[in-house]
Design a protein around this motif. Structure first.
Motif, mmCIF file in Angstrom:
data_model
loop_
_atom_site.group_PDB
_atom_site.id
_atom_site.type_symbol
_atom_site.label_atom_id
_atom_site.label_comp_id
_atom_site.label_asym_id
_atom_site.label_seq_id
_atom_site.Cartn_x
_atom_site.Cartn_y
_atom_site.Cartn_z
ATOM 1 N N GLY A 179 0.961 -1.277 0.105
ATOM 2 C CA GLY A 179 -0.096 -0.175 -0.115
ATOM 3 C C GLY A 179 0.902 1.445 0.166
ATOM 4 O O GLY A 179 0.460 2.310 -0.603
ATOM 5 N N GLU A 214 -6.847 2.108 -2.681
ATOM 6 C CA GLU A 214 -8.188 1.333 -1.965
ATOM 7 C C GLU A 214 -8.181 -0.345 -1.865
ATOM 8 O O GLU A 214 -8.557 -0.770 -0.810
ATOM 9 C CB GLU A 214 -9.483 1.966 -2.472
ATOM 10 N N CYS A 248 -6.188 -1.243 0.915
ATOM 11 C CA CYS A 248 -6.516 -0.802 2.121
ATOM 12 C C CYS A 248 -7.562 -1.892 2.527
ATOM 13 O O CYS A 248 -7.842 -2.458 3.679
ATOM 14 C CB CYS A 248 -7.280 0.538 2.123
ATOM 15 N N GLU A 263 -7.953 -4.548 5.766
ATOM 16 C CA GLU A 263 -9.020 -4.270 6.516
ATOM 17 C C GLU A 263 -9.856 -5.623 6.629
ATOM 18 O O GLU A 263 -10.345 -6.187 7.730
ATOM 19 C CB GLU A 263 -9.927 -3.282 6.331
ATOM 20 N N PRO A 303 -4.286 0.848 6.801
ATOM 21 C CA PRO A 303 -5.028 1.396 5.783
ATOM 22 C C PRO A 303 -5.038 3.085 5.954
ATOM 23 O O PRO A 303 -5.141 3.874 5.285
ATOM 24 C CB PRO A 303 -6.337 0.889 5.819
ATOM 25 N N ARG A 331 -3.652 5.679 3.244
ATOM 26 C CA ARG A 331 -4.531 6.593 2.779
ATOM 27 C C ARG A 331 -4.184 8.108 2.910
ATOM 28 O O ARG A 331 -4.075 9.023 1.981
ATOM 29 C CB ARG A 331 -5.860 6.600 3.183
#
Length: 494
Positions: A340, A351, A354, A358, A367, A371
């Protein structure tokens, strides 16, 4: 003439015979008609009994011989039928109610029998024994309730995919179970599987000692056995890889023999793990997985780490991380965060990664950081700061790293004092500040003119056996600007 007279004299006798035959035929026809009528009547009555539940009437005709003997007007007499709801609940035959109690559910005979029922003393003893067992079972359950509740709590966390909380809850439950002398193999099993899914491979050997070696061959312990095996292979890989690249961790990137070290790491993919005497003696004490080969995903991770140390291009680093995902997609704990981060720094959509993180663990804070990094790389500094502040207000477990991300955004905005304040908040809120956090604090202190804070951080690193990163020293000397540090190369402070 005489012949005609004889014939004429015989005619009356023939006619008389024919008349008698016709009369007999008519009588038989009447008799058959009467039989058929009686038979039809009997069938009709039988159908009414079947359909209406009426007591079966007397059968009037059994055969032809009964017709002559049947009285002309015989009426069938049946006993009065007792409604089902008024029958005795015991025998189900006689009307309920007794002389002394007309509202009784039982008839006189059943009521008298129930009042004088002979009890078998053996049955009484069995009943008393059953009651004692019930009380004993309640006592045993009461003593185990605390452990049972603790295990249920851990299971609930696991079902909600809150793996950090689940792991802590399993540890608490096992403490309770051990104090009650309960060796709960299935609870140890779940603890090992949760720890393995989080990448905790160093401490799973201890709970495995509570599971018998022969149990590891059972089907429902297959995943545990495989997790222990993977952990042993990864541990051996860490040992071998650290021997290769460990001496170069403090070497300047340009002086690291990258190609030679990369080839030595590559050789581990096909090499066999040597068995030491310590491993042999440890295995004799209880079950322990034996690593016969090195972990392929572990070797790839150290090849990525070597590329990072040598400051190789981000695409080179990304190639190793993506290969880890292809080789071991279930080991999200190993490659997810790095994938990521590299996606964010190379402008890719973060995304999917992420969401993958999760799904693997709802309590993973990676995550959020990914982001925030993606927004920073898109130069949406205010958006990144707002996201971090929102999550800090919610009590995020990675608040210290979120403060660091806020500081990087303020550095790029040229607001150096705000950058120093944010990073210092993260430093103060961390129980164990990372080397990266210390270097970021040193950079923001230099940028904000906080000479005293810079000196304290430098001393802290040196006393711990570390030195300031090259980015900090080059910024101090004027060789690099903040923009160059955060937008070129690794786009961060190491």
């Amino acid at each position: 003439m005489d012949e005609h007279k004889e014939k004429d004299g015989a005619l009356p006798e023939a006619e008389q015979s024919a008349s008698e035959s016709q009369a007999l035929h008519d009588e038989l026809e009447d008799l058959a008609k009467v039989f058929q009528e009686e038979l039809d009547r009997a069938k009709t009555q039988a159908r009414e009994v079947a359909e209406n539940g009426v007591e079966e009437p007397e059968i009037l005709i059994q055969g032809l011989e009964d017709i002559a003997e049947r009285p002309a007007h015989r009426e069938s007499v049946s006993e009065e039928r007792v409604p089902k709801e008024e029958l005795c609940e015991c025998c189900g035959e006689r009307r309920r109610g007794t002389v002394n109690n007309p509202n009784s559910l039982y008839c006189d005979e059943c009521d008298a029998g129930l009042r004088h029922y002979p009890f078998d003393w053996l049955n009484v003893l069995i009943a008393l024994a059953a009651v004692c067992l019930v009380f004993f079972g309640g006592y045993v359950f009461a003593t185990h309730t605390e452990g049972f509740v603790a295990v249920c709590k851990a299971e609930e966390y696991r079902r909600e995919n809150q793996k950090y909380s689940a792991l802590d809850a399993y540890a608490e439950a096992l403490t309770v179970l051990e104090s009650n002398k309960i060796n709960a193999e299935n609870v140890y099993k779940r603890e090992i599987l949760v720890a393995s899914s989080l990448g905790i491979v160093a401490g799973i050997e201890e709970p495995a000692q509570h599971i018998q070696a022969w149990e590891m061959s059972l089907p429902h312990f297959y995943k545990v056995k495989r997790a222990l095996q993977s952990g042993a292979e990864f541990t051996e890989t860490v040992t071998a890889a650290e021997e290769i690249i460990g001496p170069y961790k403090t070497t300047a990137p340009e002086k690291i023999p990258y190609d030679d070290l990369l080839a030595r790491l590559e050789a581990l993919k096909t090499a066999a793990v040597p068995e030491s005497e310590d491993t042999q003696s440890a295995r004799k004490k209880g079950y322990q997985a034996k690593a016969e080969k090195y972990s392929l995903s572990g070797v790839l991770f150290y090849q990525y780490y070597l590329a990072l140390m040598s400051e190789r291009d981000l695409e080179v680093q990304l190639g190793f991380v993506e290969e880890i995902r292809e080789t071991a997609p279930e080991e999200v704990w190993l490659y997810g965060h790095f994938l990521g981060d590299l996606y964010a720094k190379t402008g890719r959509d973060v995304e999917p990664v992420c969401k993958l993180l999760e799904e693997a663990n709802a309590e993973d804070g990676s995550p959020l950081l990914i982001r925030a990094t993606a927004l920073r790389m898109q130069k949406d500094y205010d958006g990144a700061i707002a996201l971090c502040e929102e999550q800090i207000a919610k009590g995020s477990d990675v608040s210290d790293d979120l403060y660091r991300q806020i500081g990087l955004c303020y550095l790029l905005k040229g607001e150096y004092e705000a950058a120093y304040t944010a990073v210092n908040n993260g430093f103060q809120s961390s129980n164990n500040p990372s080397v990266q956090m210390c270097n970021t604090l040193a950079l923001t202190a230099l940028a904000a003119g906080q000479a005293g804070a810079y000196g304290e951080v430098k001393s802290l690193l040196e006393n711990s056996g570390f030195t300031l990163s090259a980015e900090v020293t080059q910024y101090q000397s004027g060789a690099l600007t903040v923009e160059q540090i955060l937008t070129e190369g690794d786009c961060d402070i190491s």
